[in-house]
Motif scaffolding. Sequence first.
Motif, PDB file in Angstrom:
ATOM      1  N   GLN A   1       0.826  -1.207   0.000  1.00  0.00           N
ATOM      2  CA  GLN A   1       0.000   0.000   0.000  1.00  0.00           C
ATOM      3  C   GLN A   1       0.864   1.263   0.000  1.00  0.00           C
ATOM      4  O   GLN A   1       0.573   2.210  -0.735  1.00  0.00           O
ATOM      5  CB  GLN A   1      -0.960  -0.002   1.194  1.00  0.00           C
ATOM      6  CG  GLN A   1      -2.043  -1.037   1.036  1.00  0.00           C
ATOM      7  CD  GLN A   1      -3.043  -1.020   2.163  1.00  0.00           C
ATOM      8  OE1 GLN A   1      -2.852  -0.358   3.186  1.00  0.00           O
ATOM      9  NE2 GLN A   1      -4.125  -1.757   2.001  1.00  0.00           N
TER      10      GLN A   1
ATOM     11  N   GLU B   1       3.881   1.487  -1.175  1.00  0.00           N
ATOM     12  CA  GLU B   1       4.512   1.518  -2.503  1.00  0.00           C
ATOM     13  C   GLU B   1       3.548   2.053  -3.555  1.00  0.00           C
ATOM     14  O   GLU B   1       3.898   2.907  -4.369  1.00  0.00           O
ATOM     15  CB  GLU B   1       4.961   0.098  -2.877  1.00  0.00           C
ATOM     16  CG  GLU B   1       5.638  -0.011  -4.209  1.00  0.00           C
ATOM     17  CD  GLU B   1       7.114   0.337  -4.141  1.00  0.00           C
ATOM     18  OE1 GLU B   1       7.719   0.486  -5.220  1.00  0.00           O
ATOM     19  OE2 GLU B   1       7.650   0.468  -3.031  1.00  0.00           O
ATOM     20  N   TYR B   2       2.323   1.570  -3.530  1.00  0.00           N
ATOM     21  CA  TYR B   2       1.332   1.982  -4.517  1.00  0.00           C
ATOM     22  C   TYR B   2       1.007   3.474  -4.388  1.00  0.00           C
ATOM     23  O   TYR B   2       0.941   4.190  -5.388  1.00  0.00           O
ATOM     24  CB  TYR B   2       0.067   1.135  -4.368  1.00  0.00           C
ATOM     25  CG  TYR B   2      -0.888   1.256  -5.522  1.00  0.00           C
ATOM     26  CD1 TYR B   2      -0.543   0.793  -6.785  1.00  0.00           C
ATOM     27  CD2 TYR B   2      -2.140   1.836  -5.359  1.00  0.00           C
ATOM     28  CE1 TYR B   2      -1.413   0.904  -7.854  1.00  0.00           C
ATOM     29  CE2 TYR B   2      -3.017   1.950  -6.419  1.00  0.00           C
ATOM     30  CZ  TYR B   2      -2.649   1.477  -7.659  1.00  0.00           C
ATOM     31  OH  TYR B   2      -3.517   1.599  -8.716  1.00  0.00           O
TER      32      TYR B   2
END
Length: 52
Positions: free
Chosen positions: A31, A33-34
Amino acid sequence: MVSFSVNSAQLEIVETYIKNQEAHHRKKDFQEEYRSILTNYKMDYDERYLWD
């Protein structure tokens, strides 16, 4: 739906990232990273619709 492409000149970098992904995600979860990808590419998003 969001999709990303990879420049063929960066293929080796992407392959290395994939090989080291498990170690990488010990430091930063999916999450995080996104969210950083969306932010880096200046994509608008609403957190309410990202996760189940």
